[in-house]
Design a protein around this motif. Structure first.
Motif, PDB file in Angstrom:
ATOM      1  N   ILE A 174       0.877  -1.173   0.000  1.00 55.38           N
ATOM      2  CA  ILE A 174       0.000   0.000   0.000  1.00 55.38           C
ATOM      3  C   ILE A 174       0.910   1.217   0.000  1.00 55.38           C
ATOM      4  O   ILE A 174       1.639   1.473   0.960  1.00 55.38           O
ATOM      5  CB  ILE A 174      -0.943  -0.018   1.213  1.00 55.38           C
TER       6      ILE A 174
ATOM      7  N   MET B 203      -2.581   4.088  -1.803  1.00 52.08           N
ATOM      8  CA  MET B 203      -3.433   4.073  -0.599  1.00 52.08           C
ATOM      9  C   MET B 203      -4.855   4.492  -0.933  1.00 52.08           C
ATOM     10  O   MET B 203      -5.807   4.029  -0.326  1.00 52.08           O
ATOM     11  CB  MET B 203      -2.843   4.986   0.472  1.00 52.08           C
TER      12      MET B 203
ATOM     13  N   PRO C 133     -10.008   4.448   0.889  1.00 49.02           N
ATOM     14  CA  PRO C 133      -8.925   3.527   0.501  1.00 49.02           C
ATOM     15  C   PRO C 133      -9.171   3.035  -0.925  1.00 49.02           C
ATOM     16  O   PRO C 133     -10.323   2.840  -1.330  1.00 49.02           O
ATOM     17  CB  PRO C 133      -9.072   2.379   1.499  1.00 49.02           C
TER      18      PRO C 133
ATOM     19  N   VAL D  68      -7.444  -2.342  -0.972  1.00 53.79           N
ATOM     20  CA  VAL D  68      -6.599  -2.011   0.177  1.00 53.79           C
ATOM     21  C   VAL D  68      -7.139  -2.674   1.448  1.00 53.79           C
ATOM     22  O   VAL D  68      -6.417  -3.408   2.143  1.00 53.79           O
ATOM     23  CB  VAL D  68      -6.481  -0.480   0.353  1.00 53.79           C
TER      24      VAL D  68
END
Lengths: 318, 318
Positions: B31, B132, B180, B184
């Protein structure tokens, strides 16, 4: 002496370089064709404006006539490594920077005319370079490929297909709705002479004239309008102009191109010495015609052509 | 073994290279921080994602740790010739191509996560690299320059000012509204272990954790969460992390960074052997702590660190 020149790419740019030498004190406004502009890799590319700018600013690749001198192709190679094309359009690293600046400024809201002026701040071409329009005009060419008729962008026709198939029609998409860029009509109205360099009569000068108001302004300017034939000995000097001339039903001869512009627009026409027998036909169409050497082998040759064009303009002014 | 790694730029990328060597069969999802993304020349630049991609894909400039190997700077020089900056951000020609592709895809409507996946088709980093968030988050730093307090983009603070002035605050603008990126939260929920490489705890990992849902997902994953200190001997291993730590009121020590993350998030923490005396303080805060060599002098050293992190994860799993 205020001059207006309608210019395409290589032919227009080289003629302008000669004109600047022939008339160093002239106040020259160039109205550049933007119909062959194209979006590549998300960037706005204006081949004709750039060819004029680079040629007059000393940055041109002299041999090929377009693109930058001392060019490298790192970005293009990387784009290909990402599988991102087209590969058939040769954008070099130096050239990319121009398109990045242009695209950034357009994205910030500046019109193409303002962007072109900003780019010329660097290149100082010694002329006032105006795009024909700030509006998007895109020349499409109708072709038949594999039995199927479709329209391709002019660059795809010219650069990718190298005009290897017949052009059935040439359409400057968006031209009807386009407005001349700021300053274009004013420059024509204030000109002492209007020149058509030996640029492509269909996809360069024809596209400029297709922007509503420009043809009328030239016709009504009341000053000599003189052109130089891009056809020498029944063949285009450069490129594949015969293909697009055929699409509009015009023979690839110096006389046919003059008649295509017509006496309503054109007052004088220069043909090459090998085409001296075209003079009678052109003059019969009401256009003053002279034969002079029309090959721009170097800047001196281009300057001599410019002098002949200006002399013919004075002759028709009477 | 499914692993999730929260990564910034150089430190994260080098740790990941070690992790891949230490656990070649692991299924690794990275991420990546996008808070230091910046628009330059109209192009979207994602420095941390690219550093991970280039490092794991074999295209990184090994010496400086970011940017492309065998890089040239023709485009940048041309942009400067147009008077277009900033000059303080070193984009090379090869790197430009990445940003051109990314910007073109974003302009066509693809989210950043899809664009990143497409770029990774070329680089094959051997991990699943996710931004992210697909939403724009931009880390700003409050500084005082010439007596005037103002916010600058993180890159301006880090690269242009080289963190030479104090950071009064670090704000991930837009983080509160960000979601997100797809995959994620799922990756975190399915992970067997979550790792924090020795990346910047404020502007890299801190920014990732600032996206609503990510911190909670890590805390509630029910699997070992192990981090590696980016502070060795009371100084950042790379960069100027002490400056941004001060902005959030955290001392530049290995123990203080562990306490900053907190036992609600972190289960294990690796400090360097020179910081062995921090172990007691970290463990008193409820975080299992070990001291091991933490300098990623080469891939072997990074792999050894990764093995220690995975060993500590198994230890806390119990």
């Amino acid at each position: 002496m205020r001059m207006v020149v309608l210019a395409g790419g290589i032919g227009g740019a080289r003629f302008l370089r000669g004109l600047k030498r022939a008339a160093p004190d002239a106040d020259i406004t160039v109205i550049g064709n933007t119909g062959d502009d194209i979006h590549l890799f998300g960037l706005k590319v204006c081949p004709d404006l750039d060819t004029v700018m680079y040629t007059l600013g000393g940055g041109i690749d002299e041999e090929q006539g377009w693109g930058r001198a001392d060019e490298t192709f790192t970005v293009k190679g990387e784009l290909a490594a990402y599988g991102v094309g087209p590969e058939w359009f040769g954008l070099g690293d130096r050239d990319f920077a121009t398109h990045i600046v242009r695209t950034q400024m357009l994205g910030a809201g500046y019109p193409l005319s303002a962007v072109t002026e900003a780019l010329c701040d660097r290149w100082r071409p010694g002329v006032r370079l105006l795009p024909m329009s700030d509006d998007r005009v895109e020349t499409h060419v109708a072709v038949e490929i594999g039995g199927e008729r479709r329209a391709v962008h002019f660059q795809e026709y010219w650069v990718k297909l190298r005009a290897s198939v017949d052009a059935h029609a040439v359409v400057p998409v968006g031209a009807e709705q386009a407005k001349p860029a700021p300053g274009v009509l004013e420059a024509i109205a204030e000109a002492d002479v209007v020149l058509f360099p030996p640029s492509n009569p269909v996809v360069s000068i024809g596209t400029i004239l297709a922007v509503p108001g420009i043809r009328e302004a030239v016709a009504e300017a009341g000053v000599p309008v003189v052109g130089l034939s891009p056809i020498v000995g029944n063949a285009p000097v450069r490129g594949m102009a015969d293909k697009v001339l055929a699409a509009v039903g015009v023979e690839a001869t110096a006389a046919a191109v003059a008649r295509h512009y017509g006496s309503g627009l054109l007052d004088g026409w220069l043909v090459d010495t090998v085409d001296a027998d075209a003079i009678a036909e052109v003059e019969a169409a009401g256009i003053r015609c002279r034969s002079v050497p029309l090959l721009m082998t170097d800047v001196d040759a281009a300057a001599a052509m410019a002098r002949e064009a200006l002399a013919l303009a004075e002759e028709v002014r009477g």
